[in-house]
Motif scaffolding. Structure first.
Motif, PDB file in Angstrom:
ATOM      1  N   VAL A 183       0.806  -1.503  -0.008  1.00 32.36           N
ATOM      2  CA  VAL A 183      -0.049   0.004  -0.162  1.00 32.36           C
ATOM      3  C   VAL A 183       0.899   1.210  -0.017  1.00 32.36           C
ATOM      4  O   VAL A 183       0.494   2.376  -0.590  1.00 32.36           O
ATOM      5  CB  VAL A 183      -0.990  -0.006   1.285  1.00 32.36           C
ATOM      6  N   TRP A 184       2.086   1.374   0.599  1.00 38.84           N
ATOM      7  CA  TRP A 184       2.903   2.240   0.660  1.00 38.84           C
ATOM      8  C   TRP A 184       3.413   2.628  -0.715  1.00 38.84           C
ATOM      9  O   TRP A 184       3.474   3.996  -0.995  1.00 38.84           O
ATOM     10  CB  TRP A 184       4.122   2.279   1.633  1.00 38.84           C
ATOM     11  N   ALA A 185       3.829   1.686  -1.202  1.00 41.82           N
ATOM     12  CA  ALA A 185       4.423   1.765  -2.720  1.00 41.82           C
ATOM     13  C   ALA A 185       3.213   2.158  -3.663  1.00 41.82           C
ATOM     14  O   ALA A 185       3.599   2.759  -4.595  1.00 41.82           O
ATOM     15  CB  ALA A 185       5.113   0.703  -3.146  1.00 41.82           C
ATOM     16  N   HIS A 186       2.179   1.533  -3.464  1.00 39.95           N
ATOM     17  CA  HIS A 186       0.924   1.770  -4.312  1.00 39.95           C
ATOM     18  C   HIS A 186       0.549   3.385  -4.286  1.00 39.95           C
ATOM     19  O   HIS A 186       0.570   4.054  -5.343  1.00 39.95           O
ATOM     20  CB  HIS A 186      -0.230   1.098  -3.913  1.00 39.95           C
ATOM     21  N   PHE A 187       0.789   3.989  -3.032  1.00 38.47           N
ATOM     22  CA  PHE A 187       0.369   5.201  -3.006  1.00 38.47           C
ATOM     23  C   PHE A 187       1.515   6.119  -3.675  1.00 38.47           C
ATOM     24  O   PHE A 187       1.060   6.959  -4.357  1.00 38.47           O
ATOM     25  CB  PHE A 187       0.192   5.648  -1.428  1.00 38.47           C
ATOM     26  N   ILE A 188       2.698   5.758  -3.440  1.00 43.75           N
ATOM     27  CA  ILE A 188       3.909   6.731  -3.929  1.00 43.75           C
ATOM     28  C   ILE A 188       3.741   6.695  -5.506  1.00 43.75           C
ATOM     29  O   ILE A 188       3.974   7.557  -6.332  1.00 43.75           O
ATOM     30  CB  ILE A 188       5.282   6.508  -3.348  1.00 43.75           C
ATOM     31  N   GLY A 189       3.125   5.376  -6.008  1.00 44.07           N
ATOM     32  CA  GLY A 189       3.119   5.382  -7.439  1.00 44.07           C
ATOM     33  C   GLY A 189       2.128   6.260  -8.067  1.00 44.07           C
ATOM     34  O   GLY A 189       2.092   7.044  -8.941  1.00 44.07           O
ATOM     35  N   THR A 190       0.984   6.352  -7.219  1.00 44.20           N
ATOM     36  CA  THR A 190      -0.325   6.794  -7.785  1.00 44.20           C
ATOM     37  C   THR A 190      -0.195   8.280  -7.627  1.00 44.20           C
ATOM     38  O   THR A 190      -0.372   8.995  -8.505  1.00 44.20           O
ATOM     39  CB  THR A 190      -1.359   6.443  -6.848  1.00 44.20           C
ATOM     40  N   PHE A 191       0.828   8.555  -6.416  1.00 41.83           N
ATOM     41  CA  PHE A 191       0.938  10.062  -6.277  1.00 41.83           C
ATOM     42  C   PHE A 191       1.601  10.597  -7.446  1.00 41.83           C
ATOM     43  O   PHE A 191       1.619  11.847  -8.043  1.00 41.83           O
ATOM     44  CB  PHE A 191       1.745  10.044  -4.926  1.00 41.83           C
TER      45      PHE A 191
ATOM     46  N   PHE B 289       1.348  10.583   4.310  1.00 39.17           N
ATOM     47  CA  PHE B 289       0.203  10.859   4.247  1.00 39.17           C
ATOM     48  C   PHE B 289      -0.164  12.456   3.928  1.00 39.17           C
ATOM     49  O   PHE B 289      -1.111  12.812   3.233  1.00 39.17           O
ATOM     50  CB  PHE B 289      -0.505  10.668   5.821  1.00 39.17           C
ATOM     51  N   GLN B 290       0.981  13.353   4.621  1.00 42.18           N
ATOM     52  CA  GLN B 290       0.893  14.689   4.037  1.00 42.18           C
ATOM     53  C   GLN B 290       1.034  14.897   2.314  1.00 42.18           C
ATOM     54  O   GLN B 290       0.285  15.596   1.913  1.00 42.18           O
ATOM     55  CB  GLN B 290       1.921  15.632   5.044  1.00 42.18           C
ATOM     56  N   ARG B 291       1.718  13.992   1.855  1.00 43.45           N
ATOM     57  CA  ARG B 291       1.839  14.084   0.394  1.00 43.45           C
ATOM     58  C   ARG B 291       0.647  13.734  -0.262  1.00 43.45           C
ATOM     59  O   ARG B 291       0.480  14.286  -1.258  1.00 43.45           O
ATOM     60  CB  ARG B 291       3.238  13.302  -0.096  1.00 43.45           C
ATOM     61  N   PHE B 292      -0.120  12.698   0.383  1.00 40.86           N
ATOM     62  CA  PHE B 292      -1.247  12.431  -0.224  1.00 40.86           C
ATOM     63  C   PHE B 292      -2.296  13.772  -0.231  1.00 40.86           C
ATOM     64  O   PHE B 292      -3.075  13.644  -0.981  1.00 40.86           O
ATOM     65  CB  PHE B 292      -2.217  11.102   0.582  1.00 40.86           C
ATOM     66  N   LEU B 293      -2.253  14.328   0.846  1.00 42.68           N
ATOM     67  CA  LEU B 293      -3.194  15.359   0.984  1.00 42.68           C
ATOM     68  C   LEU B 293      -2.914  16.453  -0.097  1.00 42.68           C
ATOM     69  O   LEU B 293      -4.037  17.029  -0.681  1.00 42.68           O
ATOM     70  CB  LEU B 293      -3.114  15.998   2.371  1.00 42.68           C
TER      71      LEU B 293
ATOM     72  N   VAL C 163      -8.061   6.955  -1.591  1.00 45.45           N
ATOM     73  CA  VAL C 163      -8.507   7.850  -0.455  1.00 45.45           C
ATOM     74  C   VAL C 163      -8.574   6.748   0.750  1.00 45.45           C
ATOM     75  O   VAL C 163      -7.903   7.155   1.968  1.00 45.45           O
ATOM     76  CB  VAL C 163      -9.748   8.601  -0.818  1.00 45.45           C
ATOM     77  N   ALA C 164      -9.162   5.801   0.647  1.00 50.15           N
ATOM     78  CA  ALA C 164      -9.569   4.936   1.740  1.00 50.15           C
ATOM     79  C   ALA C 164      -8.092   4.444   2.375  1.00 50.15           C
ATOM     80  O   ALA C 164      -7.640   4.569   3.581  1.00 50.15           O
ATOM     81  CB  ALA C 164     -10.314   3.665   1.431  1.00 50.15           C
ATOM     82  N   PRO C 165      -7.217   3.728   1.352  1.00 49.86           N
ATOM     83  CA  PRO C 165      -6.032   3.133   1.875  1.00 49.86           C
ATOM     84  C   PRO C 165      -5.325   4.214   2.553  1.00 49.86           C
ATOM     85  O   PRO C 165      -4.389   3.988   3.405  1.00 49.86           O
ATOM     86  CB  PRO C 165      -5.558   2.337   0.623  1.00 49.86           C
TER      87      PRO C 165
END
Length: 478
Positions: free
Chosen positions: A198-206, A241-245, A229-231
């Motif tokens: 999930v961590w790598a998935h987020f940074i790839g999506t980001f 998390f701050q980068r996601f926002l 959003v949910a993960p």
């Protein structure tokens, strides 16, 4: 484990355990003092053991945590170079790949974009070889503190490779290689999905989201955001998390959903302040300045501009990653009567050596144009905007293009050049309509076209189009 290692005088084991504890201190609690103490002790243990691998792992960990937790890329650079040198001496390709990736990230955070891409490309070449030849060490290496803890060495490598592609995508966007940025972002996302991390998935999506937003693929970026959003909200409140926002608010801004963007930005600013993220907080503050400026609340915009500038000045860096809205700070300062500060900030921006940082040249030019127009130097303002328009077209940034054309139209109109004003605003309206056509969801498209940035430009273009006779001779393209 640490107690056992210390009692048995197993200094290598103690060093590696302390390293893992430091990662957890940052990853789970953002406890910087504790992490610093653990890393200093880990380095001491590694030096006593004279184990080069333990020393290399500690230097690598110091590099990544110093960059993020203490916002000190210059200190981190020394540790990163030490880790790379030791990895090569040990002929450890996995550690060399990690060290090169860490150096690339350090340069990315420091704004040294010319140094970034070669580091990530060399790291990816090593990861490809590790994947093909399966020659990686069987020992579990230290995980990047942004990637959780993959269960096997193979998954550790794949997650690290996904991070490499993601950071390469961000670097390519900053130097104006937008097609390359999208390709790298898609690679990062595909790899992260394979690892189910999930961590790598987020940074790839980001990374991919930012490339898509730059190139005008707003609906695809919005759909990607909805998927994470949910993960993302299940992650600890750390840097990631701050980068996601900030990615979420940028998507809302692109789609003209300004109220949603504002609430996310207020949350992002609070998280950045709680985590003491330093220069990263300047980005959310600058975006808040833009948000309030677009909606005409210039007093609030000035408040956030002053805060963003103060943080950047403390960091002694004019350029921060993804910090592309500086022109709103310039306007907020001028509207508040703070002309001295506005001139100083524009001077700092324009004096920053452009190098290959083409993306940053655009907000610099737009800020200079705002200051020139304020001072009544219309020709100079037009010159800056025309240069910015050409650069945005070359890079392929339609969101920047229409805004620059709209600004050109306003300057031309103020100068009494109505034909040129109509041409510029008509071009802005054309680009806006093309962006709208790419939004297939009717609700999103209607809201986009009625947004506080978009609707006034379309109205202005329509008003000028009907007020001038069609037989006016118009100049060539802008």
């Amino acid at each position: 484990l640490l107690t056992y290692a210390q009692r048995q005088r197993q200094f290598t084991l103690a060093s590696l355990t302390l390293n893992r504890m430091a990662i957890l201190a940052v990853q789970q609690a953002s406890d910087k003092p504790k992490a610093r103490a653990l890393l200093e002790e880990a380095l001491h243990m590694a030096e006593i053991s004279q184990d080069l691998r333990a020393l290399a792992e500690t230097e690598w960990n110091l590099a990544q945590i110093t960059t993020a937790a203490w916002e000190d890329p210059m200190s981190a650079l020394f540790h990163g170079q030490q880790a790379l040198s030791l990895a090569r001496a040990l002929h450890d390709e996995e550690l060399e790949a990690r060290s090169l990736s860490s150096l690339g990230w350090i340069h990315l955070r420091a704004g040294d974009f010319e140094e970034v891409i070669p580091c990530f490309e060399a790291s990816l070449a090593l990861y490809e070889r590790l994947h093909t030849e399966q020659t990686a060490s069987q020992e579990l290496s230290l995980a990047h503190f942004l990637s959780g803890a993959p269960l096997t060495q193979s998954l550790t490598n794949r997650a690290a490779e996904a991070f490499c592609w993601a950071f390469l995508s961000l670097a390519q966007a900053h130097v104006g290689q937008m097609l390359g940025s999208i390709r790298s972002g898609r690679k990062a996302l595909a790899l992260s999905q394979e690892t189910r991390n999930v961590w790598a998935h987020f940074i790839g999506t980001f990374a991919l989201m930012h490339a898509l937003l730059d190139t005008g693929a707003y609906e695809e970026a919005f759909e990607l955001m909805q998927d994470i959003v949910a993960p993302a909200r299940a992650l600890p409140q750390t840097l990631l998390f701050q980068r996601f926002l900030t990615a979420q608010e940028r998507t809302y801004h692109a789609l003209q959903q300004w109220e949603e963007a504002r609430s996310i930005l207020i949350e992002a600013d609070a998280v950045a302040e709680t985590l003491d993220l330093g220069r990263l907080q300047a980005l959310s503050l600058s975006q808040l300045c833009m948000n309030y400026g677009v909606t005409g609340e210039w007093e609030a915009a000035y408040h956030y501009a002053v805060q963003a500038i103060a943080i950047r000045n403390r960091a002694e860096r004019a350029l921060n990653m993804l910090d592309f809205s500086r022109q709103y700070e310039t306007e907020a300062l001028l509207r508040a009567g703070d002309e001295r500060q506005a001139r100083e900030e524009v001077r700092r921006l324009m004096e920053e050596p452009p190098g290959s940082n083409r993306r940053f040249r655009i907000p610099s030019l737009r800020s200079s144009a705002i200051l020139a127009a304020w001072e009544g130097e219309k020709e100079r303002a037009i010159g800056h905007l025309r240069e910015a328009a050409q650069l945005a077209a070359e890079i392929g940034l339609p969101g920047e293009q229409w805004q620059i054309q709209a600004a050109l139209g306003s300057v031309y109109e103020t100068a009494g050049e109505s034909v040129q004003a109509r041409t510029a605003l008509r071009e802005a309206a054309r680009i806006i309509q093309e962006l709208a056509q790419g939004i297939k969801d009717e609700t999103l498209r209607v809201r986009f076209l009625s947004g506080p940035q978009i609707h006034p430009v379309l109205q202005h273009a329509q008003r000028l189009a009907t007020s001038l006779p069609d037989d006016h001779t118009e100049p060539g393209g802008l």
